[in-house]
Design a protein around this motif. Structure first.
Motif, short mmCIF file in Angstrom:
data_model
loop_
_atom_site.label_atom_id
_atom_site.label_comp_id
_atom_site.label_asym_id
_atom_site.label_seq_id
_atom_site.Cartn_x
_atom_site.Cartn_y
_atom_site.Cartn_z
N GLY A 158 -13.31 -24.49 8.05
CA GLY A 158 -14.57 -23.91 8.52
C GLY A 158 -15.49 -23.54 7.37
N TRP A 159 -16.31 -22.49 7.58
CA TRP A 159 -17.24 -22.07 6.55
C TRP A 159 -16.49 -21.34 5.45
N TYR A 160 -16.81 -21.66 4.22
CA TYR A 160 -16.16 -20.94 3.12
C TYR A 160 -17.13 -20.82 1.96
N ARG A 161 -16.85 -19.81 1.13
CA ARG A 161 -17.70 -19.58 -0.05
C ARG A 161 -17.07 -20.31 -1.22
N GLY A 211 -26.31 -25.56 0.08
CA GLY A 211 -26.45 -24.73 1.29
C GLY A 211 -26.98 -23.34 1.03
N ARG A 258 -28.97 -21.69 4.11
CA ARG A 258 -28.43 -21.69 5.47
C ARG A 258 -28.65 -20.33 6.14
N ARG A 302 -24.93 -17.52 6.17
CA ARG A 302 -24.10 -18.57 5.59
C ARG A 302 -24.70 -19.12 4.29
N MET A 355 -22.79 -20.98 1.46
CA MET A 355 -21.46 -21.34 1.95
C MET A 355 -21.40 -22.83 2.31
N LEU A 356 -20.20 -23.36 2.30
CA LEU A 356 -19.99 -24.76 2.66
C LEU A 356 -19.10 -24.82 3.90
N ARG A 357 -19.20 -25.94 4.58
CA ARG A 357 -18.35 -26.09 5.76
C ARG A 357 -17.36 -27.23 5.53
N ASP A 358 -16.09 -26.95 5.84
CA ASP A 358 -15.05 -27.95 5.74
C ASP A 358 -14.43 -28.13 7.13
#
Ligand SMILES: [Zn+2]
Length: 249
Positions: free
Chosen positions: A158-161, A172, A175, A179, A182-185
């Motif tokens: 999910g979203w992570y820093r 990002g 966002r 967010r 943050m990046l989303r995986d």
């Protein structure tokens, strides 16, 4: 015995299928290239897609078809000891019922299963008599295989820093919703308890497709190796009223 549910062109038909009929259905399904999955209860689900054409002959419509075989006596959990007993029975073509101290036991050439365990295997319909020998029931074989191949997919991160050293750490920044930065995986791992599958999906749906494909490959290989010798009868003898028609309908 199986409860058989067929989704075909004219709707849904329910009936019962004997082991031999279920075996024939599985063998036909694999010959036709249909997808088969086994269930831990010892059942199976056969699915395929028909491409139907409209009156003009050019508008193809996809129609999903399926036959579900649900055992009337589900296999239930198989303990390590039960699996050993079942493997013993499956691996010895001399397996039969014998008598010991007036009680029924399962016996092979060089081994015996105690009367109490014999009674349990019999009550659970895990073994069936064929002539004077004893073998595993179809539900036992399918249940064993399904329980050896328990698949799962992992939760996407999910979203992570990103950490300071992350090359994408500056992405990002704009966002919304807290967010920023943050990046989303969405990646999800696909695994099987047999250890032969360790895949990676860009999303959870893709990972689930990988596990489904693995279960289908395992089922197809098992059917081709162990059940394919069962010939498709010229005349369908199904309680449902005609599986031969249903499979092509
Ligand atoms: Zn597996």
């Amino acid at each position: 015995m199986y409860r058989e549910t067929i989704h075909h062109a004219a709707g849904v038909t329910e009936g019962t299928a004997h082991e031999r009929h279920a075996t024939m259905l599985l063998a036909s399904a694999v010959r036709r290239g249909y997808a088969v999955e086994f269930t831990p209860a010892g059942g199976a689900l056969i699915t395929w897609t028909r491409h139907l054409f409209g009156p003009g002959g050019n508008s193809a419509v996809r129609a999903e078809r399926s036959i579900s075989l649900e055992p009337l006596t589900p296999v239930g959990a198989l303990s390590a000891t039960t699996r050993l007993d079942l493997n013993l029975i499956a691996g010895d073509r001399h397996t039969r019922y014998a008598e010991k101290d007036g009680r029924r036991v399962i016996a092979g050439l060089t081994w015996q299963i105690p009367a109490f365990t014999t009674a349990r295997l019999r009550a659970r319909r895990l073994v069936v008599e064929e002539g004077d020998r004893l073998r595993l029931s179809l539900t036992a074989r399918l249940g064993l295989l399904a329980q050896q191949h328990r698949t799962r997919t992992t939760d996407p991160r999910g979203w992570y820093r990103p950490s300071a050293g992350d090359p994408y750490g500056v992405a990002g920044l704009n966002r919304p919703g807290g967010r920023a930065g943050m990046l989303r995986d969405g990646g999800s791992a696909a695994m099987c308890s047999c250890g032969a599958l360790s895949g990676w999906g860009g999303g959870r749906d893709e990972a689930r497709r990988l596990t489904r494909d693995h279960r289908r490959a395992v089922a197809a290989a098992f059917i081709a190796e162990h059940l394919a010798s069962v010939p498709a009868p010229a005349v369908s003898r199904c309680d449902c009223g005609g599986c031969a028609e249903c499979m092509t309908g």
